[in-house]
Design a protein around this motif. Structure first.
Motif, short mmCIF file in Angstrom:
data_model
loop_
_atom_site.label_atom_id
_atom_site.label_comp_id
_atom_site.label_asym_id
_atom_site.label_seq_id
_atom_site.Cartn_x
_atom_site.Cartn_y
_atom_site.Cartn_z
N ALA A 81 0.82 -1.21 0.00
CA ALA A 81 0.00 0.00 0.00
C ALA A 81 0.86 1.26 0.00
O ALA A 81 0.44 2.30 -0.48
CB ALA A 81 -0.92 -0.01 1.21
N SER A 82 2.08 1.16 0.51
CA SER A 82 2.96 2.32 0.61
C SER A 82 3.76 2.60 -0.66
O SER A 82 4.41 3.65 -0.77
CB SER A 82 3.95 2.11 1.77
N ASP A 83 3.73 1.69 -1.64
CA ASP A 83 4.58 1.86 -2.82
C ASP A 83 4.22 3.10 -3.63
O ASP A 83 5.09 3.89 -4.01
CB ASP A 83 4.49 0.62 -3.71
N ALA A 84 2.94 3.27 -3.93
CA ALA A 84 2.53 4.42 -4.74
C ALA A 84 2.86 5.73 -4.02
O ALA A 84 3.32 6.69 -4.65
CB ALA A 84 1.04 4.35 -5.05
N ALA A 85 2.64 5.76 -2.71
CA ALA A 85 2.93 6.98 -1.95
C ALA A 85 4.41 7.32 -2.01
O ALA A 85 4.79 8.49 -2.15
CB ALA A 85 2.47 6.82 -0.51
N ALA A 86 5.27 6.32 -1.92
CA ALA A 86 6.72 6.56 -1.97
C ALA A 86 7.15 7.06 -3.34
O ALA A 86 7.98 7.98 -3.45
CB ALA A 86 7.46 5.27 -1.62
N LEU A 87 6.58 6.48 -4.39
CA LEU A 87 6.93 6.91 -5.74
C LEU A 87 6.45 8.34 -6.01
O LEU A 87 7.18 9.17 -6.57
CB LEU A 87 6.31 5.95 -6.77
N TYR A 88 5.23 8.63 -5.62
CA TYR A 88 4.66 9.96 -5.85
C TYR A 88 5.42 11.02 -5.05
O TYR A 88 5.69 12.12 -5.56
CB TYR A 88 3.19 9.96 -5.45
N ALA A 89 5.79 10.69 -3.82
CA ALA A 89 6.49 11.65 -2.95
C ALA A 89 7.87 11.99 -3.48
O ALA A 89 8.42 13.06 -3.14
CB ALA A 89 6.60 11.09 -1.54
N ALA A 90 8.43 11.13 -4.31
CA ALA A 90 9.76 11.39 -4.86
C ALA A 90 9.76 12.45 -5.95
O ALA A 90 10.78 13.11 -6.19
CB ALA A 90 10.37 10.10 -5.39
N VAL A 91 8.63 12.62 -6.63
CA VAL A 91 8.58 13.51 -7.80
C VAL A 91 9.06 14.93 -7.49
O VAL A 91 9.85 15.49 -8.27
CB VAL A 91 7.16 13.52 -8.41
N PRO A 92 8.65 15.56 -6.40
CA PRO A 92 9.11 16.93 -6.14
C PRO A 92 10.61 17.05 -5.91
O PRO A 92 11.15 18.17 -5.97
CB PRO A 92 8.33 17.34 -4.87
N THR A 93 11.28 15.93 -5.65
CA THR A 93 12.72 15.98 -5.38
C THR A 93 13.56 15.85 -6.65
O THR A 93 14.76 16.13 -6.62
CB THR A 93 13.13 14.85 -4.43
#
Length: 221
Positions: A81-93
């Motif tokens: 369940a945490s995979d999509a959140a981790a991928l999305y959170a990386a975009v701003p970096t």
């Protein structure tokens, strides 16, 4: 050939910003996907992201989530369940490709810069801040209610700018998301920055650049 567009529009992720979604997924899944299977897994993740944007608009988070779930299902990999959140959170970096900031700053005083991105209103400002250059306008798929390569996305930009494609140049590192549609719409000029993540083509009237620093010359700068 030298072009004199009224505006120059850019794809953001992949073209200006080094869109490291694949490398991020590689790290995230390194303990679940064997090394020899990782390239195929990442190829599926990339392909599903394109498929996810071809229908009705949905939030970009959903695009990422659906794509990674589909890639995991195809390859028999557990999807957390945490995979999509981790991928999305990386975009701003994610940071700009080399030389992009300097090129944009060189062009901006002469031709207004526009971003047309498959992004969200609350996500794109982080990437724009990394680019530093003064953009005239920034448009997202969320505002257009459609993702590139759909024409609706480009048409939203034309309506907002009050300018047709025949007066514009579009710049992208992707034929699939940008340049095929830009060709169909009749842009004055199209520049393909060949970053090696998609096959090139000579059939869409593009100027192929191997280095973003070649772009100002197309504008006579």
């Amino acid at each position: 050939m030298i072009f004199t567009p009224r505006f120059i529009s850019f794809d953001c992720y992949g073209t200006l910003i080094n869109f490291e979604m694949g490398p991020t997924a590689k790290v995230l899944f390194k303990d679940r996907v064997p090394a020899e299977r990782m390239p195929a897994f990442l190829d599926s993740f990339r392909a599903y992201r394109l498929d996810e944007v071809l229908g009705d608009w949905k939030p970009f988070y959903d695009v990422v989530e659906n794509s990674i779930q589909r890639a995991c299902k195809k390859h028999g990999i557990e999807c957390l369940a945490s995979d999509a959140a981790a991928l999305y959170a990386a975009v701003p970096t994610f940071q700009p490709h080399p030389n992009v900031v300097e090129v944009l700053e060189a062009i901006a005083p002469h031709v207004p810069l526009v971003i047309l991105s498959n992004s969200m209103v609350d996500l794109i400002p982080h990437s724009v801040a990394h680019l530093k250059a003064p953009f005239h306008k920034v448009y997202t798929a969320e505002e257009a209610r459609a993702y590139k390569p759909r024409m609706q996305t480009f048409e939203y930009m034309f309506d907002q700018l009050g300018c047709g494609p025949e007066q514009m140049m579009h710049v992208s590192s992707s034929f699939r998301y940008d340049l095929m549609t830009a060709s169909d719409l009749g842009f004055m000029a199209k520049a393909f920055i060949d970053r090696g993540h998609e096959p090139t083509s000579t059939n869409y009237g593009v100027s192929r650049l191997t280095d973003v620093r070649q772009l100002p010359a197309l504008l006579g700068l």
